[in-house]
Design a protein around this motif. Structure first.
Motif, PDB file in Angstrom:
ATOM      1  N   UNK A   1      -7.764   4.971   1.775  1.00  0.00           N
ATOM      2  CA  UNK A   1      -6.900   4.367   0.764  1.00  0.00           C
ATOM      3  C   UNK A   1      -7.327   2.943   0.434  1.00  0.00           C
ATOM      4  N   UNK A   2      -8.585   2.602   0.678  1.00  0.00           N
ATOM      5  CA  UNK A   2      -9.051   1.234   0.437  1.00  0.00           C
ATOM      6  C   UNK A   2      -8.784   0.776  -0.984  1.00  0.00           C
ATOM      7  N   UNK A   3      -8.817   1.697  -1.941  1.00  0.00           N
ATOM      8  CA  UNK A   3      -8.622   1.343  -3.348  1.00  0.00           C
ATOM      9  C   UNK A   3      -7.212   0.825  -3.622  1.00  0.00           C
ATOM     10  N   UNK A   4      -6.298   1.014  -2.683  1.00  0.00           N
ATOM     11  CA  UNK A   4      -4.922   0.535  -2.857  1.00  0.00           C
ATOM     12  C   UNK A   4      -4.762  -0.931  -2.429  1.00  0.00           C
ATOM     13  N   UNK A   5      -5.816  -1.497  -1.866  1.00  0.00           N
ATOM     14  CA  UNK A   5      -5.761  -2.909  -1.469  1.00  0.00           C
ATOM     15  C   UNK A   5      -6.144  -3.765  -2.665  1.00  0.00           C
ATOM     16  N   UNK A   6      -5.139  -4.397  -3.278  1.00  0.00           N
ATOM     17  CA  UNK A   6      -5.404  -5.280  -4.417  1.00  0.00           C
ATOM     18  C   UNK A   6      -5.523  -6.726  -3.934  1.00  0.00           C
ATOM     19  N   UNK A   7      -5.629  -7.638  -4.862  1.00  0.00           N
ATOM     20  CA  UNK A   7      -5.789  -9.057  -4.547  1.00  0.00           C
ATOM     21  C   UNK A   7      -4.645  -9.576  -3.668  1.00  0.00           C
ATOM     22  N   UNK A   8      -3.410  -9.198  -3.996  1.00  0.00           N
ATOM     23  CA  UNK A   8      -2.251  -9.697  -3.251  1.00  0.00           C
ATOM     24  C   UNK A   8      -2.244  -9.177  -1.818  1.00  0.00           C
ATOM     25  N   UNK A   9      -2.562  -7.902  -1.645  1.00  0.00           N
ATOM     26  CA  UNK A   9      -2.634  -7.333  -0.303  1.00  0.00           C
ATOM     27  C   UNK A   9      -3.762  -7.997   0.477  1.00  0.00           C
ATOM     28  N   UNK A  10      -4.918  -8.152  -0.161  1.00  0.00           N
ATOM     29  CA  UNK A  10      -6.076  -8.768   0.496  1.00  0.00           C
ATOM     30  C   UNK A  10      -5.749 -10.181   0.972  1.00  0.00           C
TER      31      UNK A  10
ATOM     32  N   UNK B   1       0.834  -1.203   0.000  1.00  0.00           N
ATOM     33  CA  UNK B   1       0.000   0.000   0.000  1.00  0.00           C
ATOM     34  C   UNK B   1       0.869   1.253   0.000  1.00  0.00           C
ATOM     35  N   UNK B   2       1.904   1.272   0.837  1.00  0.00           N
ATOM     36  CA  UNK B   2       2.768   2.451   0.937  1.00  0.00           C
ATOM     37  C   UNK B   2       3.583   2.674  -0.337  1.00  0.00           C
ATOM     38  N   UNK B   3       3.995   1.592  -0.971  1.00  0.00           N
ATOM     39  CA  UNK B   3       4.731   1.727  -2.230  1.00  0.00           C
ATOM     40  C   UNK B   3       3.854   2.372  -3.301  1.00  0.00           C
ATOM     41  N   UNK B   4       2.586   2.014  -3.302  1.00  0.00           N
ATOM     42  CA  UNK B   4       1.662   2.604  -4.271  1.00  0.00           C
ATOM     43  C   UNK B   4       1.472   4.095  -4.032  1.00  0.00           C
ATOM     44  N   UNK B   5       1.748   4.540  -2.810  1.00  0.00           N
ATOM     45  CA  UNK B   5       1.655   5.957  -2.490  1.00  0.00           C
ATOM     46  C   UNK B   5       2.963   6.687  -2.780  1.00  0.00           C
ATOM     47  N   UNK B   6       3.947   5.957  -3.309  1.00  0.00           N
ATOM     48  CA  UNK B   6       5.200   6.582  -3.710  1.00  0.00           C
ATOM     49  C   UNK B   6       6.320   6.534  -2.698  1.00  0.00           C
ATOM     50  N   UNK B   7       6.124   5.806  -1.601  1.00  0.00           N
ATOM     51  CA  UNK B   7       7.162   5.723  -0.580  1.00  0.00           C
ATOM     52  C   UNK B   7       8.226   4.680  -0.939  1.00  0.00           C
ATOM     53  N   UNK B   8       9.422   4.879  -0.409  1.00  0.00           N
ATOM     54  CA  UNK B   8      10.503   3.899  -0.535  1.00  0.00           C
ATOM     55  C   UNK B   8      10.436   2.999   0.694  1.00  0.00           C
ATOM     56  N   UNK B   9      10.070   1.736   0.504  1.00  0.00           N
ATOM     57  CA  UNK B   9       9.748   0.860   1.638  1.00  0.00           C
ATOM     58  C   UNK B   9      10.650  -0.369   1.665  1.00  0.00           C
ATOM     59  N   UNK B  10      11.155  -0.689   2.849  1.00  0.00           N
ATOM     60  CA  UNK B  10      11.942  -1.904   3.042  1.00  0.00           C
ATOM     61  C   UNK B  10      11.410  -2.665   4.250  1.00  0.00           C
ATOM     62  N   UNK B  11      11.063  -3.929   4.026  1.00  0.00           N
ATOM     63  CA  UNK B  11      10.664  -4.803   5.128  1.00  0.00           C
ATOM     64  C   UNK B  11      11.905  -5.548   5.609  1.00  0.00           C
ATOM     65  N   UNK B  12      12.221  -5.414   6.889  1.00  0.00           N
ATOM     66  CA  UNK B  12      13.369  -6.099   7.483  1.00  0.00           C
ATOM     67  C   UNK B  12      12.872  -6.979   8.615  1.00  0.00           C
TER      68      UNK B  12
END
Length: 346
Positions: free
Chosen positions: A152-161, A39-50
């Protein structure tokens, strides 16, 4: 989220964001991290999961898994550099920084804005923003609601769901635990509407076993399960040798404790596992018996009333002995709880 307006404001412009689950992430921890990251990447953020440590292979299907950094797999320096440079750090599915293992100090010392999203007891006050609700069934449930509250519900796609659904499904015991509320079903209905294939997710999580894991479970049930009728308790004690014999991998002991809890007359179940760094304990209970209090008082742990974990720094034999010596203290409480369960089921 108490201050959703201010929270939305810090996400208005692209930021360097780190998202962290607890040590040994489960489906709720990883699902919430990868779902939020997308979701955050779709908003343009640089995201890293550690992640502090690795996690079971049956969770590798989640989108974004290939980009997760495992901190304790030789990535301490690189991970610390990313944390130091982060502008926002999300801590998901844990509320005390010790649950981040070796990442605790880098996170604690980071200058970034810290965001806590969790549903466990024992909250530490380290975050600038909190979405903390111990009545929630899963952190994935909180992530879904937060995204909706941010419009931002529209940013939840199949993979996120599907990632969020996996977390809700597992933390409710496939919707069998008492934490399965009306709101949980409403969230799940929304996730299905957004594309979650519940049959596929269930199969990937529960029906994705290696032959060695099945043989290990059979061995554990036949050779390592102990039932203490006097205390309405059952437990497994799994040695490092047992794990090596079946080439056990991360996640192979997942869910084993629930077999013990499923036995008629058992109010509390435990699994005691000898690991390289320490002996790890996992507790489960039914009804009103609070295993989180037992874990916190005796094994430096905590969690939920009916599902908790702990740690021991002595050998597995000594840890088992300590556990057994504690049971007389809880005998009346365990017996009373079992009687209540019998009445509840009649």
């Amino acid at each position: 989220m108490q201050d959703i307006i201010s929270f939305k404001k810090i996400l208005d412009k692209p930021k360097r964001i780190v998202i962290v689950p607890h040590v040994n992430p489960d489906a709720d921890a990883l699902g919430s991290c990868l779902g939020l990251a997308s979701v955050l990447k779709k908003k343009g953020h640089e995201v890293k999961v550690i992640s502090p440590t690795d996690y079971p292979e049956f969770l590798h299907w989640m989108k974004g898994n290939d980009e997760v950094m495992i901190y304790n797999a030789g990535n301490e320096k690189a991970g610390k550099d990313i944390i130091d440079q982060a502008e926002i750090i999300f801590c998901l599915d844990f509320c005390a920084l010790k649950r981040a293992d070796k990442m605790e100090e880098p996170i604690r010392n980071a200058a970034a804005t810290k965001v806590l999203i969790d549903h466990h007891h024992g909250k530490e006050d380290f975050a600038d923003f909190e979405c903390w609700n111990t009545k929630a069934a899963a952190t994935c449930e909180l992530i879904y609601q937060l995204v909706v509250d941010m419009d931002e519900r529209q940013l939840i796609d199949k993979h996120v769901a599907e990632a969020l659904y996996a977390g809700v499904m597992t933390d409710t015991g496939s919707f069998r635990h008492p934490n399965t509320t009306k709101h949980v079903h409403e969230v799940v209905a929304e996730l299905i509407d957004l594309g979650a294939d519940v049959s596929k997710v269930s199969k990937l999580v529960y029906d994705n076993n290696s032959l060695n894991r099945l043989r290990f479970i059979g061995f554990a049930l036949s050779e390592r399960l102990e039932i203490l009728k006097e205390y309405n308790t059952a437990y497994f004690a799994i040695s490092a040798e047992d794990l090596s014999k079946f080439s056990s991998r991360t996640g192979d002991t997942e869910g084993l404790v629930n077999y013990a809890l499923s036995i008629v007359g058992v109010t509390m179940a435990a699994i005691i596992i000898e690991r390289e760094d320490a002996v790890k304990l996992s507790f489960r209970s039914v009804g009103d018996f609070p295993v989180n209090e037992l874990a916190a008082k005796h094994f430096e742990g905590g969690g939920h009333k009916n599902a908790a974990g702990g740690i021991s720094h002595v050998g597995i034999k000594e840890t088992v002995q300590k556990f057994l010596e504690l049971l007389p203290e809880y005998k009346k409480q365990l017996h009373k709880n079992q009687k209540k369960q019998e009445l509840y089921l009649t």
